[in-house]
Write an enzyme that holds these catalytic residues in place. Sequence first.
Site, PDB file in Angstrom:
ATOM      1  N   GLU A  93       0.827  -1.204   0.000  1.00 29.08           N
ATOM      2  CA  GLU A  93       0.000   0.000   0.000  1.00 29.08           C
ATOM      3  C   GLU A  93       0.862   1.255   0.000  1.00 29.08           C
ATOM      4  OE1 GLU A  93      -2.425   1.528  -0.759  1.00 29.08           O
ATOM      5  OE2 GLU A  93      -4.170   1.282   0.506  1.00 29.08           O
ATOM      6  N   ASP A  94       0.294   2.314  -0.553  1.00 30.61           N
ATOM      7  CA  ASP A  94       0.981   3.596  -0.542  1.00 30.61           C
ATOM      8  C   ASP A  94       0.963   4.212   0.860  1.00 30.61           C
ATOM      9  OD1 ASP A  94      -1.777   3.934  -0.629  1.00 30.61           O
ATOM     10  OD2 ASP A  94      -1.763   5.345  -2.295  1.00 30.61           O
ATOM     11  N   ASP A  97      -3.962   5.308   6.381  1.00 29.84           N
ATOM     12  CA  ASP A  97      -4.524   6.524   6.967  1.00 29.84           C
ATOM     13  C   ASP A  97      -5.445   6.105   8.116  1.00 29.84           C
ATOM     14  OD1 ASP A  97      -5.315   9.172   7.286  1.00 29.84           O
ATOM     15  OD2 ASP A  97      -6.624   9.192   5.554  1.00 29.84           O
ATOM     16  N   PHE A 146      -2.198  15.914   4.264  1.00 35.64           N
ATOM     17  CA  PHE A 146      -2.573  15.317   2.985  1.00 35.64           C
ATOM     18  C   PHE A 146      -1.377  15.422   2.043  1.00 35.64           C
ATOM     19  CE2 PHE A 146      -4.592  14.670  -1.060  1.00 35.64           C
ATOM     20  CZ  PHE A 146      -5.448  13.628  -0.770  1.00 35.64           C
ATOM     21  N   ARG A 159       0.250  12.231  -9.277  1.00 38.82           N
ATOM     22  CA  ARG A 159       0.737  10.878  -9.005  1.00 38.82           C
ATOM     23  C   ARG A 159       2.170  10.659  -9.498  1.00 38.82           C
ATOM     24  NH1 ARG A 159      -3.484   7.518  -7.211  1.00 38.82           N
ATOM     25  NH2 ARG A 159      -5.507   7.883  -8.149  1.00 38.82           N
TER      26      ARG A 159
HETATM   27  P1  IMP Z   1      -7.488   4.487   4.770  1.00 38.91           P
HETATM   28  O1  IMP Z   1      -8.106   5.731   5.392  1.00 38.91           O
HETATM   29  O2  IMP Z   1      -6.362   3.982   5.607  1.00 38.91           O
HETATM   30  O3  IMP Z   1      -8.522   3.448   4.478  1.00 38.91           O
HETATM   31  O4  IMP Z   1      -6.860   4.957   3.388  1.00 38.91           O
HETATM   32  C1  IMP Z   1      -7.593   4.920   2.204  1.00 38.91           C
HETATM   33  C2  IMP Z   1      -6.849   5.463   1.028  1.00 38.91           C
HETATM   34  O5  IMP Z   1      -6.940   6.879   1.084  1.00 38.91           O
HETATM   35  C3  IMP Z   1      -5.362   5.209   0.900  1.00 38.91           C
HETATM   36  O6  IMP Z   1      -5.056   3.964   0.377  1.00 38.91           O
HETATM   37  C4  IMP Z   1      -4.971   6.311  -0.065  1.00 38.91           C
HETATM   38  O7  IMP Z   1      -5.219   5.904  -1.389  1.00 38.91           O
HETATM   39  C5  IMP Z   1      -5.909   7.438   0.338  1.00 38.91           C
HETATM   40  N1  IMP Z   1      -5.198   8.441   1.150  1.00 38.91           N
HETATM   41  C6  IMP Z   1      -5.118   8.516   2.490  1.00 38.91           C
HETATM   42  N2  IMP Z   1      -4.363   9.563   2.870  1.00 38.91           N
HETATM   43  C7  IMP Z   1      -3.956  10.161   1.720  1.00 38.91           C
HETATM   44  C8  IMP Z   1      -3.117  11.314   1.449  1.00 38.91           C
HETATM   45  O8  IMP Z   1      -2.582  11.997   2.333  1.00 38.91           O
HETATM   46  N3  IMP Z   1      -2.934  11.608   0.130  1.00 38.91           N
HETATM   47  C9  IMP Z   1      -3.480  10.890  -0.884  1.00 38.91           C
HETATM   48  N4  IMP Z   1      -4.254   9.807  -0.673  1.00 38.91           N
HETATM   49  C10 IMP Z   1      -4.493   9.453   0.615  1.00 38.91           C
HETATM   50 MG    MG Z   2      -4.489   3.571  -1.726  1.00 44.30          MG
END
Ligand code: IMP
Ligand code: MG
Length: 179
Positions: A93-94, A97, A146, A159
């Site tokens: 995963e990137d 969050d 962010f 990206r």
């Molecule tokens: P989660 O909140 O951990 O479920 O994250 C969901 C998705 O939100 C991640 O896989 C990212 O693709 C996107 N995301 C969360 N934080 C960021 C950010 O700071 N920049 C860009 N995408 C984000």
């Molecule tokens: Mg993602």
Amino acid sequence: MRVLISQEDLERRVQEMAEEIDRDYAASDRLICVGVLKGSVFFMVDLLKRLTVPLSIDFFQTSSYGSSTSPGEVRIRKDLDLSVRGRDVLLIEDIVDTGWTLRTILDLLRFRGARSVKLCALLDKAAAREAEVKIDYRGFEIEKLFVVGYGLDFNEHYRNLPFIAVLDGEESAEVPSPS
Ligand code: IMP
Ligand code: MG
């Protein structure tokens, strides 16, 4: 735009992570590296090019950011092509969050009978966590900002930046909803 993690720092850390993963999976002949589209793609390619263990690759795509911020709202938009039964799965995963996306996917992989499931995430926004997720390989812990670049987007922009950046005006803890 402010650079948060430089291209050099990314390269160095990805190399270190690849060496660790290569060691840990040296005895496995059944590794599948699973990326979460689209954000993980740049990181995944750079990481996997540095691995020497045999592996397959596959991808999930989940619902976009903004609709995945509470439990039960994570949708699988593209499922895996391969079976994970009996395989060692490394989820790539990137960024982690809130953790809801990963929590959902990790549970699904285990439910489908993977022999082992580990998580490799480039970025960890630990202060934003709502669902508990164990990150086995973590690139960098970052603040609750962010960020864009190296696969991460804001409304599908940025990206392809070769570094991780914070957009101007996003220096507060407020995380914008891009959709
Ligand atoms: P989660 O909140 O951990 O479920 O994250 C969901 C998705 O939100 C991640 O896989 C990212 O693709 C996107 N995301 C969360 N934080 C960021 C950010 O700071 N920049 C860009 N995408 C984000
Ligand atoms: Mg993602």
